[in-house]
Write an enzyme that holds these catalytic residues in place. Sequence first.
Site, mmCIF file in Angstrom:
data_model
loop_
_atom_site.group_PDB
_atom_site.id
_atom_site.type_symbol
_atom_site.label_atom_id
_atom_site.label_comp_id
_atom_site.label_asym_id
_atom_site.label_seq_id
_atom_site.Cartn_x
_atom_site.Cartn_y
_atom_site.Cartn_z
ATOM 1 N N GLU A 119 0.851 -1.191 0.000
ATOM 2 C CA GLU A 119 0.000 0.000 0.000
ATOM 3 C C GLU A 119 0.885 1.239 0.000
ATOM 4 O OE1 GLU A 119 -3.740 1.674 2.598
ATOM 5 O OE2 GLU A 119 -1.942 1.117 3.715
ATOM 6 N N ARG A 144 0.920 4.919 0.963
ATOM 7 C CA ARG A 144 0.187 5.916 1.726
ATOM 8 C C ARG A 144 0.568 7.306 1.226
ATOM 9 N NH1 ARG A 144 -2.004 5.156 6.823
ATOM 10 N NH2 ARG A 144 -2.108 7.434 6.759
ATOM 11 N N ARG A 194 -5.125 8.753 2.998
ATOM 12 C CA ARG A 194 -5.950 8.743 4.192
ATOM 13 C C ARG A 194 -6.104 10.166 4.703
ATOM 14 N NH1 ARG A 194 -8.387 5.690 3.909
ATOM 15 N NH2 ARG A 194 -7.223 3.775 4.277
ATOM 16 N N GLU A 204 -9.777 10.737 9.170
ATOM 17 C CA GLU A 204 -9.786 9.280 9.340
ATOM 18 C C GLU A 204 -8.407 8.760 9.746
ATOM 19 O OE1 GLU A 204 -12.019 6.683 7.082
ATOM 20 O OE2 GLU A 204 -13.698 8.052 6.828
ATOM 21 N N HIS A 244 -12.327 4.512 8.695
ATOM 22 C CA HIS A 244 -11.421 4.378 9.833
ATOM 23 C C HIS A 244 -11.871 5.286 10.962
ATOM 24 C CE1 HIS A 244 -9.130 2.930 6.416
ATOM 25 N NE2 HIS A 244 -8.265 2.373 7.241
ATOM 26 N N LYS A 281 -13.631 -2.214 3.815
ATOM 27 C CA LYS A 281 -12.702 -2.177 4.950
ATOM 28 C C LYS A 281 -13.213 -1.253 6.047
ATOM 29 C CE LYS A 281 -7.996 -0.693 6.203
ATOM 30 N NZ LYS A 281 -6.801 0.055 5.758
ATOM 31 N N ARG A 294 -5.775 -9.038 13.684
ATOM 32 C CA ARG A 294 -4.732 -9.047 12.655
ATOM 33 C C ARG A 294 -4.172 -10.445 12.415
ATOM 34 N NH1 ARG A 294 -3.316 -3.828 11.446
ATOM 35 N NH2 ARG A 294 -3.859 -2.222 12.968
ATOM 36 N N SER A 301 1.804 2.042 9.775
ATOM 37 C CA SER A 301 0.910 3.112 9.332
ATOM 38 C C SER A 301 -0.307 3.243 10.237
ATOM 39 C CB SER A 301 0.445 2.846 7.892
ATOM 40 O OG SER A 301 -0.295 1.649 7.813
ATOM 41 N N GLN A 356 0.091 -2.585 14.329
ATOM 42 C CA GLN A 356 0.619 -3.392 13.227
ATOM 43 C C GLN A 356 1.812 -4.220 13.689
ATOM 44 O OE1 GLN A 356 1.420 -0.932 9.825
ATOM 45 N NE2 GLN A 356 -0.739 -0.671 9.315
#
Length: 256
Positions: A46, A48, A82, A86, A143, A170, A213, A232, A236
Amino acid sequence: MKVVNVKGVAIGEGMTKICVPIVAATDYDIDYQLRIISKSKTDMVEFRADIYDGCFDEEALLSTLKKIHDRLEKYPIIFTFRTKSEGGNREASLGMYENLLMSAINSGYIDIVDIEYFQGPDVVSRLTTMAHDKGVYVISSNHDFKSTIPMEQIVARFKEMIATGADIAKIAMMPENGAQVVDMMQAAKELQESGNETPLIVISMGQLGTETRTTGEMYGNSVSFATAGIPSAPGQIDVEALRSQLEMIHHIIVGY
């Protein structure tokens, strides 16, 4: 399940897929992360864009997207801006947001675009139509870095997002307690059992939500985000550690 197949990666089928974000402000930092990610055990990448200093400079942005595409050609590439509301890095007006995503969609360098559901029905509809016309898959996303809504509302929101024509839906939220983590997982399970055909990404953020996760395949989470250096979002896990845990869960599910 309507499996989303991108560059040999089947999203919505089998083991939860791993996505590593490129979180970098400068071209130098992007080059560094590309070297790390190219050696990692991720399935997807991804970008960002809201972290990148040149995101609103179209020439710089397209040059960067080309570099990411060329260097990480074997991975499906998600383009994400993003917004600050959010949990992102910078503000953008509706017009700026739409124009930025249009540039990315038209570039030919991305495979999937993340479109924030709460940008409004007109923007979401235009961007979704353009993406599909260009052969780009769509993630409809939401988000909330402050709280988690009740399970019934999560289910309803997922249904609304799916109705926009998204290929993947998502929702990522911050839990205040363990019960809210269970609500997130139960919402995905309920959708799965009621016949939902759209792959879901369901994340409870922070330490409380780690389970979402790592055990996602058990309740219908199709993609988990990991870090190859810089996270991010809160909670994570390192990509190598996440791969090990997802493989263990997958072996339990399939029975070997």
